[in-house]
Design a protein around this motif. Sequence first.
Motif, mmCIF file in Angstrom:
data_model
loop_
_atom_site.group_PDB
_atom_site.id
_atom_site.type_symbol
_atom_site.label_atom_id
_atom_site.label_comp_id
_atom_site.label_asym_id
_atom_site.label_seq_id
_atom_site.Cartn_x
_atom_site.Cartn_y
_atom_site.Cartn_z
ATOM 1 N N VAL A 131 38.011 5.674 -28.065
ATOM 2 C CA VAL A 131 38.735 5.632 -26.787
ATOM 3 C C VAL A 131 38.795 4.224 -26.198
ATOM 4 O O VAL A 131 39.700 3.907 -25.453
ATOM 5 N N GLY A 132 37.806 3.401 -26.518
ATOM 6 C CA GLY A 132 37.795 2.059 -25.927
ATOM 7 C C GLY A 132 37.443 1.023 -26.967
ATOM 8 O O GLY A 132 37.536 1.272 -28.167
ATOM 9 N N GLU A 150 29.384 13.630 -17.413
ATOM 10 C CA GLU A 150 29.685 12.333 -18.009
ATOM 11 C C GLU A 150 29.839 11.274 -16.921
ATOM 12 O O GLU A 150 30.406 11.534 -15.870
ATOM 13 N N ARG A 151 29.327 10.086 -17.168
ATOM 14 C CA ARG A 151 29.502 8.953 -16.250
ATOM 15 C C ARG A 151 29.446 7.657 -17.035
ATOM 16 O O ARG A 151 28.946 7.630 -18.166
ATOM 17 N N LYS A 152 29.895 6.597 -16.393
ATOM 18 C CA LYS A 152 29.668 5.259 -16.943
ATOM 19 C C LYS A 152 28.195 4.931 -16.717
ATOM 20 O O LYS A 152 27.650 5.227 -15.653
ATOM 21 N N ASP A 163 25.149 1.830 -17.566
ATOM 22 C CA ASP A 163 24.808 0.530 -18.153
ATOM 23 C C ASP A 163 23.326 0.432 -18.500
ATOM 24 O O ASP A 163 22.967 -0.156 -19.500
ATOM 25 N N CYS A 208 20.964 0.756 -12.430
ATOM 26 C CA CYS A 208 22.180 -0.066 -12.315
ATOM 27 C C CYS A 208 23.236 0.518 -11.373
ATOM 28 O O CYS A 208 24.150 -0.185 -10.976
ATOM 29 N N HIS A 257 25.732 2.637 -11.820
ATOM 30 C CA HIS A 257 27.063 3.049 -12.282
ATOM 31 C C HIS A 257 27.222 4.566 -12.331
ATOM 32 O O HIS A 257 28.318 5.074 -12.124
ATOM 33 N N ASN A 317 32.486 15.168 -5.181
ATOM 34 C CA ASN A 317 32.928 14.362 -6.339
ATOM 35 C C ASN A 317 32.002 14.430 -7.545
ATOM 36 O O ASN A 317 31.971 13.508 -8.342
ATOM 37 N N ASP A 331 25.779 -4.982 -14.123
ATOM 38 C CA ASP A 331 26.527 -4.618 -15.326
ATOM 39 C C ASP A 331 25.805 -5.248 -16.514
ATOM 40 O O ASP A 331 25.264 -6.346 -16.386
ATOM 41 N N GLU A 391 36.589 -0.330 -12.221
ATOM 42 C CA GLU A 391 35.833 -0.032 -13.441
ATOM 43 C C GLU A 391 34.346 0.209 -13.217
ATOM 44 O O GLU A 391 33.631 0.504 -14.162
ATOM 45 N N PHE A 392 33.894 0.080 -11.959
ATOM 46 C CA PHE A 392 32.449 0.284 -11.753
ATOM 47 C C PHE A 392 32.028 1.684 -12.179
ATOM 48 O O PHE A 392 30.955 1.884 -12.741
ATOM 49 N N THR A 393 32.871 2.650 -11.890
ATOM 50 C CA THR A 393 32.531 4.037 -12.237
ATOM 51 C C THR A 393 33.554 4.650 -13.190
ATOM 52 O O THR A 393 33.635 5.865 -13.318
ATOM 53 N N GLU A 394 34.327 3.776 -13.845
ATOM 54 C CA GLU A 394 35.376 4.292 -14.736
ATOM 55 C C GLU A 394 34.812 4.605 -16.117
ATOM 56 O O GLU A 394 34.119 3.792 -16.708
ATOM 57 N N ILE A 395 35.132 5.792 -16.618
ATOM 58 C CA ILE A 395 34.628 6.171 -17.939
ATOM 59 C C ILE A 395 35.717 5.994 -18.987
ATOM 60 O O ILE A 395 36.889 5.815 -18.660
ATOM 61 N N ALA A 396 35.299 6.071 -20.240
ATOM 62 C CA ALA A 396 36.237 5.935 -21.356
ATOM 63 C C ALA A 396 37.386 6.916 -21.168
ATOM 64 O O ALA A 396 37.169 8.066 -20.824
ATOM 65 N N GLY A 397 38.580 6.450 -21.381
ATOM 66 C CA GLY A 397 39.728 7.317 -21.180
ATOM 67 C C GLY A 397 40.384 7.057 -19.836
ATOM 68 O O GLY A 397 41.499 7.496 -19.585
ATOM 69 N N PHE A 400 35.533 7.844 -11.093
ATOM 70 C CA PHE A 400 34.928 8.732 -10.092
ATOM 71 C C PHE A 400 35.029 8.187 -8.679
ATOM 72 O O PHE A 400 34.904 8.928 -7.716
ATOM 73 N N LYS A 414 36.102 6.603 -1.317
ATOM 74 C CA LYS A 414 34.994 6.959 -2.212
ATOM 75 C C LYS A 414 34.086 5.769 -2.472
ATOM 76 O O LYS A 414 32.869 5.916 -2.580
ATOM 77 N N PHE A 434 30.245 5.522 -1.388
ATOM 78 C CA PHE A 434 29.273 5.290 -2.469
ATOM 79 C C PHE A 434 28.275 4.196 -2.077
ATOM 80 O O PHE A 434 27.071 4.319 -2.303
#
Lengths: 281, 330
Positions: free
Chosen positions: A78-79, A242-244, A246, A252, A254, A279, B236, B260-266, B270, B276, B280
């Motif tokens: 995907v990335g 699922e989440r990002k 690090d 961290c 994220h 959320n 990061d 992109e701080f909370t962006e997942i693959a694809g 969030f 938001k 956060f």
Amino acid sequence: MKNFYLPEAAKIIEVVREAPNVKWFKVRFVNKKIQQNFHFWHGQFAMVGLPGYDEAPFDICSNPLRSTEYIEFTIRKVGRLTSRLVQLQKGDLLWIRGPFGRGWPSLFKLPKKNLLVVGGGCGFVPLRSVIEEAAEQLSSERQLQVFYGCRNTEELLFENRYKDWQKKGVKLNVIFSEEKPRNKTVYGAPCSYGLVTKLFDEVEIIKNASAFLCGPPVMFKFVLKKLKEKKFADQDIYLSLERKMDCGIGICQHCACGEIYICKDGPVFNYAEIKNIPNIF
Amino acid sequence: MIQKDIDSLLQKIKKEYQVFAPIRKKGASFIEKIENGKTVDYSGAIPFDSWKFLFFPTQEILLNENFKEPKVNYPKICAWGMNVLDLKALGLLDLVFEDDPYYQKRRQNTLAVGLSAGAPSRENFEDFKIFSLNLEENVLEHVPFDIFLEKMKDGKFLIYSGSQKGQRILEKNKIRDYENIQFAGLIQEEGPDKRMLELQQKMKKSFNNKVWDELDKICLACGKCSIVCPTCFCYDISDEVLAKNEVKRLRKWGNCFYPEFTEIAGGFDFTDTVKKKIHFWYEHKFVRIPKEYKVPGCVSCMRCFKVCPVAINIIEVLKKLDKSSPARKK
């Protein structure tokens, strides 16, 4: 002081192309002692990376009962990192930190004896470790039902495992959302056409069960609705999120959401714990 | 002790440490490496930047080209003139990075010298009464420091030592007239701050509060508040490919306002709206940090307000949360 950021090299000992953009890897730590002392709980994840490509969280999808011999990952392109990972061959190295997080609850500590597993798309990956482990522990007292929603035959994951699971007593149903199946079964598993929620109307659900779910957020919403219709209590439902991530150790930020960290407090949560967090998915 | 003695102590510390201190210029105080002790700002004003970059650098190498922890000679750094609020923030970082080998090794080589000039920025105390902003008598027992300088109204200084390291330095420099303070942890004897706990509950239930919709309209998500905040520590981890294909893994300051701080693959994110994102940020300070460390995630330094291009005042936001909290409506 232990350095949580130090990864360990692991060698790929087997690769299988699971779907057009999905590869399954069986790996073993280069350092034998690390492999021999490696233990993970089903549903836990590890940070997997390659020098120059960063690292990201991936669920360990192998049987935890074999954790000291090998571990397995299933990775979709995907990335940037995963595009490189899926190119790796037998003998190549990847770098692993972990295992991290809280996985699925112990099957022996759940108040309900049976287990219903519902996976959608890539969300089927974190459920595989629990299916593999539970399949070895089934009896007339403890049953396992698996609903797996997938786009089409080409995207099907772990199809080489279905017969073995069924032989061990797993009740598996597959449903395709984008393809009308030509036969009634696929790799030995009964299959039909529609969204995974449709299986709740087509197939008899095992009684006295806990439910383990993983899939895209939209699947959670509709499967939860079905589970409530079938009178599953919130406390008997578990989800892997699922989440990002690090760091993998809850620092961290994220993966933070509300007062929790998906990496440290999860990735598996009891639905009752998280249902009021805005959320969350 | 008079100013001259303090200057002389600073000169002696400078022989062993790189000294960073608040320097007055352009009407504000900035933390800079000093070459001459006489330029130090002893007014007690809160510096523009926070001190965190000395303890938690904007970027550092986690793994060297062999993917091992690099051998680093951490520099001896003295943070000279940290006010009580900034020491509280340092105490929080010490807890957050308690098990972090990079932070701890660097921290061992730092010397934290506190300063109060009657009170750190008295106008802040009086305008914004929040959290532990009382002038607690025993505050020095609840902040980490090696040496603390208390500037009296007559310009003289009282000196405290807060660690063996600080004590050794004072003794070495023939300063005998000081008081020893034993660090008793960040939390007061009577337990976690009650206002902090109340706020935590309000914040937890606040996502549907209209405060966030109002902020959504004005906040630019520029992230300046995070950069200057002494308690913002997110990061990061990413690799950098250098010459000859050598790779190093770096840790860099993160910023939860950035894409992109909370962006997942694809591509799913969030925190895909300003509402938001800002929620956060507040949630981290007022829900997660209190939960994990039992101390507020804000030391009320007001740096975020001072740098905010649209003048979002954290104290006012929290007050609004209070007023328009659905739970309080009768």
